[in-house]
Design an enzyme around this catalytic site. Structure first.
Site, mmCIF file in Angstrom:
data_model
loop_
_atom_site.group_PDB
_atom_site.id
_atom_site.type_symbol
_atom_site.label_atom_id
_atom_site.label_comp_id
_atom_site.label_asym_id
_atom_site.label_seq_id
_atom_site.Cartn_x
_atom_site.Cartn_y
_atom_site.Cartn_z
ATOM 1 N N CYS A 1 0.841 -1.203 0.000
ATOM 2 C CA CYS A 1 0.000 0.000 0.000
ATOM 3 C C CYS A 1 0.878 1.256 0.000
ATOM 4 O O CYS A 1 1.576 1.502 -0.966
ATOM 5 C CB CYS A 1 -0.978 -0.044 1.172
ATOM 6 S SG CYS A 1 -2.383 1.055 0.939
ATOM 7 N N GLU B 1 -1.595 -8.745 4.800
ATOM 8 C CA GLU B 1 -1.524 -8.879 6.267
ATOM 9 C C GLU B 1 -2.901 -8.764 6.919
ATOM 10 O O GLU B 1 -3.066 -9.062 8.092
ATOM 11 C CB GLU B 1 -0.544 -7.845 6.851
ATOM 12 C CG GLU B 1 -1.061 -6.426 6.997
ATOM 13 C CD GLU B 1 -1.041 -5.595 5.707
ATOM 14 O OE1 GLU B 1 -0.918 -6.186 4.610
ATOM 15 O OE2 GLU B 1 -1.178 -4.352 5.799
ATOM 16 N N HIS C 1 -3.672 -5.606 0.802
ATOM 17 C CA HIS C 1 -3.107 -5.855 2.136
ATOM 18 C C HIS C 1 -3.158 -7.337 2.505
ATOM 19 O O HIS C 1 -4.093 -7.758 3.191
ATOM 20 C CB HIS C 1 -3.901 -5.077 3.190
ATOM 21 C CG HIS C 1 -3.670 -3.609 3.182
ATOM 22 N ND1 HIS C 1 -2.630 -3.016 3.859
ATOM 23 C CD2 HIS C 1 -4.346 -2.609 2.595
ATOM 24 C CE1 HIS C 1 -2.680 -1.703 3.686
ATOM 25 N NE2 HIS C 1 -3.710 -1.423 2.919
#
Lengths: 222, 719
Positions: free
Chosen positions: A86, A196, A194
């Protein structure tokens, strides 16, 4: 495997990235942007999402000139691994480690939702755990994720199999649906989505875990 | 610059009545300076002093074994076990958001986040409750865009997930939109920070961003009605900088860990004035400030401007002097201002120095505590006329009308502009009842909801007030969460009108009764009055924010309905169409009484859901739109059809309270029926999930068509 997560003022996915790496078995240290050296023995540098320096001026532009970024670039030039997610992807394009730029979303609004990505190559330490063509569900959350590059750059990225992920349903206007790209040596990955945030069962999806497992596993063997 | 003379016009412009000015003279015993007049105005306006509402706020239940700190601090603190606490509050930013939607909403989010981290808590969840005018009103679209972008712009950058909220449209908000922002944070129970100063001669430290002229007089502006001069009020709106706020939070939490902080207070409404007075008053001390030391971003600021500025992202702290170097280093690391601007003093004085002159010298305790308090006359609302005949309508047409309305269509277009997942602990974001966030690093979850049904409150303030709490209770219970406590954001019109004051009093009584019965004490909140334009008030809108706890992720009810699941209605069969969504959206009628709230029944049914979570696959509470809308929402989320046996308009669209819709398999349904029988809880099999249509009795439509209407109406109207 030792990872360093860079913290800029305004980074806000730094902890999330640390958790995802630790979950995959990495040792993680947090590195402040004013530091000039990476900790000794770091294998992987991770640049988190967020709004470094408020995204004032241009997303990632001020962070790319932070003291630590000289060491990050040197680490990459020595053949080290760098992952930018990002805002981290924006920083990597601003440092020149990856080509192109991230522009304002085509719809002009911030967008946050789950997004289907196609794995375009498994030839990288980050994507080796997926199958080529596999569709994975990974959240996006950005205002400036519209990947742009000159036609010859896009052609080269595609020709060299350096497009890591594409969007199945392009949410931001990115050229060629590009969601993430690799460096020439395939050790630097920048991506807007993302992984994560899709790395454990509590997230409601775990499609991102393989990215961390793969890179941590490969580097532990290396 | 020469200060202006104190004239009756100047006093009136500061919002002080003759009686209040006399009270001021009684306290200081002489004519005030211009700065002193500004300070009194800032402390005694409605927004800061609660002068019309205090008498009634005192009646609310605020205690319980779970409550660590109730109202009066920056935010409420509630125990969640294992040495941790959830710290939360909801606050309005209505007036600024109407004048300047982006900055008004953004700084509303900023203010509430600061309230939370000032207490030592890292924010983990945000919500918002938004009320706009009619979708057809020329200003509405611009306000929706501005407010939503402002909330997203601030919260996304700061890095807090927005996990829930509500959005409504009603012509009563045409001239006054409401922006209520909620934030919650997580702290260790032994590391909570409060605002009471202690110790004489302790340095008072200014932290964060520099002071400018923005927001001067903002709190006074927010304590008055709007009229045609509204454009002139734009300079009273503050400008937000979420990047600075993020650094301020990190620096503040880092500073707290060093042990340098004696007390701390954020600078919100009435900035430096309010924060300094509060710390001194709570600590029984005086405060002296030297304005020459205040970091300013504009030149030649007067004492008046500095004391009344509402520049954002600032804090005031009383510091342990021996820790000064350590504390300063933390703020330098984050490139934030750190300036010693004064000290605590033994005498009861609020002493403001600039240059070599005294700009204000006021007895501090009297300034803080002798604020006016009014027992405003109030009239109880009239008993509503009973609802007349309601024409019959095809039930699927009724549902289609709701799904196509601004009020009941999908809010996806809004919440996709918010980062709902940052911090990577969101278990359920906005769009389906309460939001759910993991307690980082544990198996526990916290649930968050914000609720009110203003139509009900107008028809019947007491029941409407109670219903807001009951709905919050149900939204938490439907996820399997145990409600812990609440925060209230009470938005009303002009309290000097007995009818409006009657709405306020009635709603408070209803809220109080419900909070007591459902064990959800009010631990924080705010009051926003004078939400009127040219003499027309908003719908009474007492928003209730509530927090619930799930002790283990395995106990959360977060599944979706499946093909073949049984649809079970928990609670009574629907009958009440007064003030219903169907009546309002389809027949354009807002008539009849609000539904009655049976608090014992609410509690029994909520406990039944929690006790039987293992038998429940998916669950939603029944609110606006009754069984019909609840069944559609469960079906739509699962992308499966639903068939309800009944085609009765009352059963389908009635908004009777204390009800839930449950989806589970046949064996679970049998077990639930038995458990309900033993617990004395009403339960009915009302249909089943499956297929690709929505059918009520003999009337049906393809799910795909209704789903399309549901998802497209909002962006079609506003994007």
């Amino acid at each position: 495997m030792r990872a360093a997560v860079i913290v800029f003022p305004g980074s806000n996915c730094d902890r999330d990235l640390r958790v995802a790496f630790e979950r995959a078995g990495a040792q993680v240290s947090m590195v402040w942007h004013k530091d000039t050296e990476l900790p000794a023995g770091v294998d992987m540098v991770a640049i988190p999402g967020g709004f470094s320096f408020g995204d004032y001026l241009r997303c990632g532009a001020i962070a790319a000139n932070s003291p630590i970024c000289r060491s990050v670039v040197a680490h990459a030039e020595r053949g080290g691994h760098v992952l930018g997610i990002c805002n981290g992807f924006q920083v990597l394009t601003e440092t020149g480690l990856l080509p192109g730029a991230l522009m304002r979303n085509a719809g002009l609004k911030f967008i946050c939702h789950n997004s289907e990505l196609r794995v375009e190559t498994t030839d990288s330490p980050y994507t080796a755990g997926y199958a080529k063509g596999q569709v994975i569900d990974i959240p996006v959350a950005h205002h400036d994720g519209n990947y742009t590059a000159a036609p010859e750059v896009v052609e080269r990225l595609q020709g060299e199999d350096r497009v890591a992920f594409t969007y199945c349903d392009n949410p931001n206007g990115s050229v060629a649906d590009i969601a993430g790209i690799l460096s020439e040596n395939r050790r630097v990955l920048g991506m807007m989505p993302h992984p994560e945030r899709a790395a454990d069962a509590g997230h409601g999806g775990t499609d991102g875990a393989a990215l961390f497992d793969s890179v941590v596993g490969q580097m532990a063997l290396a | 610059m020469q200060d202006p003379a104190i004239t009756p016009d100047l006093i009136a412009a500061h919002g002080l009545s003759d009686e209040e000015y006399d009270r001021l003279l009684g306290i200081i015993g002489r004519e005030p300076t211009f700065t002193e007049l500004g300070i009194f105005s800032a402390m005694w306006n409605e927004h800061c002093s609660y002068k019309s509402s205090r008498k009634w706020l005192r009646t609310l239940p605020t205690d319980g074994p779970q409550v660590i700190c109730g109202p009066g601090e920056n935010a409420g603190v509630v125990d969640i076990g294992d040495g941790q606490a959830v710290v939360f509050k909801m606050e309005s930013h209505n007036h600024p958001s109407y004048i300047e939607p982006y900055q008004g909403a953004a700084t509303g989010v900023g203010g509430i986040l600061r309230d939370v981290f000032t207490m030592g808590a890292r924010p983990i969840a945000a919500m918002n409750s938004l009320s706009f005018g009619s979708p057809d009103h020329p200003k509405t679209r611009q306000l929706v865009h501005g407010v939503v972008e402002g909330i997203g712009g601030y919260g996304n950058c700061f890095g807090v997930p927005t996990v829930g909220g509500e959005v409504r449209f009603h012509t009563a908000y045409d001239g006054n939109c409401l922006v209520n922002a909620f934030a919650a944070g997580l702290a260790d129970t032994d590391k909570i920070f409060y605002s009471a100063a202690s110790g004489v001669g302790m340095p008072v430290v200014y932290l964060g961003a520099k002071t400018g002229r923005d927001g001067v007089g903002g709190a006074t502006m927010a304590s008055a009605e709007f009229d045609e001069t509204i454009e002139e009020k734009r300079p009273t709106v503050q400008v937000g900088d979420p990047f600075t706020e993020k650094r301020l939070m990190e620096a503040t939490l880092e500073l707290m860990a060093t042990g340098a902080v004696i007390s701390i207070q954020d600078m919100g409404a009435a900035g430096l004035t309010c924060s300094a007075v509060e710390m001194g008053d709570k600590g029984g001390l005086g405060v002296q400030l030297n304005l020459d030391e205040v970091p300013c971003r504009e030149q030649a600021m007067t004492a008046y401007e500095m004391m009344l500025s509402e520049s954002q992202e600032r804090m005031l702290m009383v510091l342990r002097p021996e820790k000064e170097a350590e504390a300063r280093a933390v703020f330098e690391k984050w490139d934030l201002d750190f300036a010693i601007v004064g000290e605590t003093i033994p005498e009861d004085r609020f002493l403001i120095m600039q240059g070599n002159s005294i700009k204000a010298d006021i007895p501090l305790k009297a300034l803080a505590e002798n604020a006016p308090e009014y027992d405003r006359p109030w009239e109880a609302a009239d008993t509503p006329e009973p609802l007349g005949e309601v024409p019959a309508i095809d039930p699927i047409d009724g549902l289609r009308a709701l799904l196509g309305s601004a009020n009941y269509s999908s809010r996806q277009w809004i919440y996709e502009q918010y980062d709902t997942q940052v911090m990577a602990d969101t278990a359920r974001g906005p769009g389906a009842g309460a939001g759910l966030v993991r307690v980082h690093g544990t198996d526990k979850l916290l649930a968050f909801t914000a609720d009110v049904t203003p139509r009900y409150v107008r028809a019947n303030p007491h029941e409407g007030g109670a219903q807001a709490v009951a709905e919050a209770y149900r939204n938490l219970s439907a996820l399997g969460a145990k409600p812990l406590a609440s925060t209230d954001c009470l938005n009303f019109g002009n309290p000097e009108k007995p009818g409006i004051m009657g709405q306020f009093v009635g709603a408070i009584k209803g809220i109080g009764a419900a909070c007591a019965a459902l064990d959800m004490p009010i631990v924080s909140g705010n009051v926003s009055l004078y939400n009127e334009t040219d003499g027309t008030g908003i719908l009474p809108t007492p928003t209730i924010g509530a927090v619930g706890l799930i002790d283990h992720a395995d106990h959360a009810i977060t599944g979706t309905a499946r093909d073949g699941h049984v649809a079970l209605l928990l609670g009574p069969v629907g009958s009440h169409l007064g003030q219903s969504a169907l009546l309002s959206e389809v027949f354009n009628r807002e008539e009849g009484d609000a539904p009655h709230v049976d608090l014992d029944l609410e509690r029994r049914n909520g406990e039944f859901i929690r006790d039987n979570h293992a038998l429940i696959r998916a669950c939603t509470d029944l609110g606006d739109g009754g069984l019909a809308l609840a069944a559609f929402e469960l079906a739509e989320a699962a992308q499966t059809g639903v068939h309800l046996d009944s085609d009765d308009m009352h059963a389908l669209f009635g908004e009777d309270q204390a009800r839930y819709l449950v989806a589970c398999n046949f064996d679970q349904a049998e077990a639930l029926m038995i458990a309900a029988g033993q617990a004395g809880v009403q339960i009915h099999s009302v249909g089943k999930f499956g297929g690709d249509t929505v059918r009520f009795g003999a009337s049906e439509a393809p799910l795909a068509e209704l789903s399309d209407t549901f998802r497209r109406s909002f962006p079609d109207a506003f994007a």
